[in-house]
Design a protein around this motif. Structure first.
Motif, PDB file in Angstrom:
ATOM      1  N   ARG A  69       0.831  -1.214   0.000  1.00 32.35           N
ATOM      2  CA  ARG A  69       0.000   0.000   0.000  1.00 32.35           C
ATOM      3  C   ARG A  69       0.861   1.257   0.000  1.00 32.35           C
ATOM      4  N   GLU A  70       0.240   2.385  -0.327  1.00 31.19           N
ATOM      5  CA  GLU A  70       0.861   3.693  -0.127  1.00 31.19           C
ATOM      6  C   GLU A  70       0.393   4.216   1.222  1.00 31.19           C
ATOM      7  N   LEU A  71       1.282   4.227   2.192  1.00 30.52           N
ATOM      8  CA  LEU A  71       0.892   4.705   3.516  1.00 30.52           C
ATOM      9  C   LEU A  71       0.938   6.225   3.557  1.00 30.52           C
ATOM     10  N   PRO A  72      -0.066   6.855   4.149  1.00 25.53           N
ATOM     11  CA  PRO A  72      -0.055   8.317   4.218  1.00 25.53           C
ATOM     12  C   PRO A  72       1.047   8.827   5.130  1.00 25.53           C
ATOM     13  N   VAL A  73       1.580   9.977   4.794  1.00 22.84           N
ATOM     14  CA  VAL A  73       2.588  10.653   5.612  1.00 22.84           C
ATOM     15  C   VAL A  73       1.919  11.858   6.252  1.00 22.84           C
ATOM     16  N   PRO A  74       2.090  12.062   7.568  1.00 20.08           N
ATOM     17  CA  PRO A  74       1.448  13.216   8.206  1.00 20.08           C
ATOM     18  C   PRO A  74       1.883  14.522   7.554  1.00 20.08           C
ATOM     19  N   PRO A  75       0.989  15.490   7.431  1.00 19.52           N
ATOM     20  CA  PRO A  75       1.381  16.800   6.914  1.00 19.52           C
ATOM     21  C   PRO A  75       2.514  17.380   7.742  1.00 19.52           C
ATOM     22  N   PRO A  76       3.397  18.169   7.141  1.00 17.23           N
ATOM     23  CA  PRO A  76       4.567  18.672   7.868  1.00 17.23           C
ATOM     24  C   PRO A  76       4.224  19.561   9.052  1.00 17.23           C
ATOM     25  N   ASP A  77       3.008  20.142   9.048  1.00 13.32           N
ATOM     26  CA  ASP A  77       2.636  21.022  10.152  1.00 13.32           C
ATOM     27  C   ASP A  77       1.720  20.329  11.162  1.00 13.32           C
ATOM     28  N   ALA A  78       1.554  19.008  11.033  1.00 15.21           N
ATOM     29  CA  ALA A  78       0.723  18.258  11.984  1.00 15.21           C
ATOM     30  C   ALA A  78       1.595  17.614  13.042  1.00 15.21           C
ATOM     31  N   PRO A  79       1.069  17.453  14.261  1.00 14.73           N
ATOM     32  CA  PRO A  79       1.862  16.782  15.292  1.00 14.73           C
ATOM     33  C   PRO A  79       2.240  15.372  14.849  1.00 14.73           C
ATOM     34  N   SER A  80       3.534  15.082  14.853  1.00 17.00           N
ATOM     35  CA  SER A  80       4.021  13.767  14.464  1.00 17.00           C
ATOM     36  C   SER A  80       5.500  13.707  14.814  1.00 17.00           C
ATOM     37  N   PRO A  81       6.113  12.519  14.770  1.00 15.25           N
ATOM     38  CA  PRO A  81       7.555  12.458  15.056  1.00 15.25           C
ATOM     39  C   PRO A  81       8.399  13.324  14.132  1.00 15.25           C
ATOM     40  N   PHE A  82       7.855  13.707  12.960  1.00 14.51           N
ATOM     41  CA  PHE A  82       8.655  14.439  11.981  1.00 14.51           C
ATOM     42  C   PHE A  82       8.208  15.879  11.793  1.00 14.51           C
ATOM     43  N   SER A  83       7.435  16.410  12.731  1.00 16.54           N
ATOM     44  CA  SER A  83       6.939  17.778  12.575  1.00 16.54           C
ATOM     45  C   SER A  83       8.029  18.824  12.753  1.00 16.54           C
ATOM     46  N   LEU A  84       9.155  18.449  13.359  1.00 12.40           N
ATOM     47  CA  LEU A  84      10.287  19.374  13.517  1.00 12.40           C
ATOM     48  C   LEU A  84      11.494  18.859  12.751  1.00 12.40           C
ATOM     49  N   SER A  85      11.244  18.235  11.602  1.00 10.42           N
ATOM     50  CA  SER A  85      12.336  17.659  10.826  1.00 10.42           C
ATOM     51  C   SER A  85      12.895  18.612   9.777  1.00 10.42           C
ATOM     52  N   ASP A  86      12.139  19.645   9.416  1.00  7.79           N
ATOM     53  CA  ASP A  86      12.576  20.593   8.397  1.00  7.79           C
ATOM     54  C   ASP A  86      13.275  21.777   9.065  1.00  7.79           C
ATOM     55  N   PRO A  87      14.562  21.985   8.793  1.00  4.89           N
ATOM     56  CA  PRO A  87      15.288  23.055   9.498  1.00  4.89           C
ATOM     57  C   PRO A  87      14.664  24.435   9.348  1.00  4.89           C
ATOM     58  N   GLU A  88      14.171  24.763   8.160  1.00  2.32           N
ATOM     59  CA  GLU A  88      13.577  26.087   7.977  1.00  2.32           C
ATOM     60  C   GLU A  88      12.320  26.243   8.824  1.00  2.32           C
ATOM     61  N   ARG A  89      11.529  25.200   8.911  1.00  3.71           N
ATOM     62  CA  ARG A  89      10.328  25.269   9.755  1.00  3.71           C
ATOM     63  C   ARG A  89      10.712  25.417  11.220  1.00  3.71           C
ATOM     64  N   VAL A  90      11.729  24.697  11.649  1.00  2.00           N
ATOM     65  CA  VAL A  90      12.176  24.808  13.038  1.00  2.00           C
ATOM     66  C   VAL A  90      12.627  26.232  13.338  1.00  2.00           C
ATOM     67  N   ARG A  91      13.421  26.791  12.450  1.00  2.00           N
ATOM     68  CA  ARG A  91      13.890  28.171  12.678  1.00  2.00           C
ATOM     69  C   ARG A  91      12.720  29.148  12.719  1.00  2.00           C
ATOM     70  N   HIS A  92      11.763  28.971  11.813  1.00  2.00           N
ATOM     71  CA  HIS A  92      10.610  29.870  11.778  1.00  2.00           C
ATOM     72  C   HIS A  92       9.785  29.758  13.065  1.00  2.00           C
ATOM     73  N   LEU A  93       9.514  28.527  13.504  1.00  2.00           N
ATOM     74  CA  LEU A  93       8.698  28.341  14.708  1.00  2.00           C
ATOM     75  C   LEU A  93       9.382  28.938  15.933  1.00  2.00           C
ATOM     76  N   LEU A  94      10.669  28.673  16.086  1.00  2.00           N
ATOM     77  CA  LEU A  94      11.347  29.139  17.294  1.00  2.00           C
ATOM     78  C   LEU A  94      11.548  30.648  17.289  1.00  2.00           C
ATOM     79  N   THR A  95      11.878  31.230  16.133  1.00  2.51           N
ATOM     80  CA  THR A  95      12.000  32.684  16.107  1.00  2.51           C
ATOM     81  C   THR A  95      10.636  33.338  16.303  1.00  2.51           C
TER      82      THR A  95
END
Length: 283
Positions: free
Chosen positions: A178-204
């Protein structure tokens, strides 16, 4: 046992409260030692990045069974661990008492809205516990207000899914084509803070400065042999096969065993993984 019905929780985190006080929280509490063994190779580098000093006040967000909280206390800090899971908080308290760690305390709390003492901490840490906030800017803002001026934030978060062999291998095996769904990047999940630009934006956006990410790669332990690892992983990721029919589920489990066998060593079953050590400061 903690009374989680009395915990103040932001509505955006109510689903997480249900999860961590349900089957998932129970499984993590029952297998806390295995989870600790799994990420053990990350722990020394994470503590080094935190640079915990004696007599500091430390806040551990998403403390789980309290290993980081207790280790901070062993370094002379006064450490408070918070987590949504009543089961994990009860376990953390028992372990601290059993190990004689007296300057560590634990509280069931939603760090997004909990009324921490303003400017009450020198350091906030979170080892794989900060990726599940419903509103991360509000959550990190609340944690930031709990830090003294110049206070430090140190996180360990996963790098993207594709960089983590253990997760891609388990998902491939248990997908059964099957094609398993991947959580959206802005949804709570183990990978929600995996994108460096998103991390910088959220923390700043939450008021932090000097946000930095450093990539770290370690192997993760899943069991002493194939069968031991299979019992753990098949239960840990059981939601991935819940909707499969019996024959397809059996085939998926066979594929999981094959993957585990390919990663078995004389020291157990190991998979590659990748994480970020994130550091930031409160102005």
């Amino acid at each position: 046992m903690s009374d989680f019905s009395a915990v103040r929780v932001d509505p955006s985190n109510s689903g997480q409260l249900d999860t961590w006080n349900g089957d998932q929280g129970a499984f993590w509490a029952d297998h806390a030692e295995r989870f600790e063994d799994g990420v053990a190779r990350y722990h020394p580098g994470f503590l080094d990045a935190a640079a915990i000093g004696p007599a500091e006040d430390v806040l551990d967000v998403g403390c789980g069974s309290g290993r980081t909280t207790r280790d901070a206390a062993r370094r002379g800090a006064s450490a408070l661990g918070v987590d949504l899971s009543a089961r994990m908080i009860d376990l953390a308290r028992r372990l601290a008492e059993r190990e004689g760690v007296r300057n560590a305390s634990f509280e069931q709390a939603d760090a997004q809205v909990h009324p921490f003492p303003e400017a009450g901490f020198d350091l906030a840490v979170s080892r794989h516990g900060s990726m599940f906030f419903g509103d991360p800017v509000a959550a990190f803002g609340n944690v930031g207000r709990a830090l003294r001026p110049g206070g430090r934030l140190v996180l360990l978060t996963w790098q993207p899914l594709a960089a983590n062999e253990f997760m891609t291998a388990f998902r491939t095996a248990l997908a059964a084509g099957r094609e398993l769904p991947v959580p959206p990047p802005d949804a709570p999940s183990p990978f929600s803070l995996s994108d460096p630009e998103r991390v910088r934006h959220l923390l700043t956006s939450a008021g932090f400065t000097d946000v930095r990410l450093r990539g770290v790669n370690e192997q993760m332990y899943f069991g002493r042999d194939v069968e031991d690892a299979f019992v753990f992983t098949s239960h840990r990721y059981r939601d991935l096969v819940r909707e499969l029919d019996d024959d397809t589920r059996a085939r998926a489990f066979d594929d999981l065993r094959t993957s585990l066998a390919a990663h078995e060593t004389p020291e157990g079953v190991w998979y590659d993984s990748a994480a970020w050590i994130v550091t930031a400061r409160r102005p």
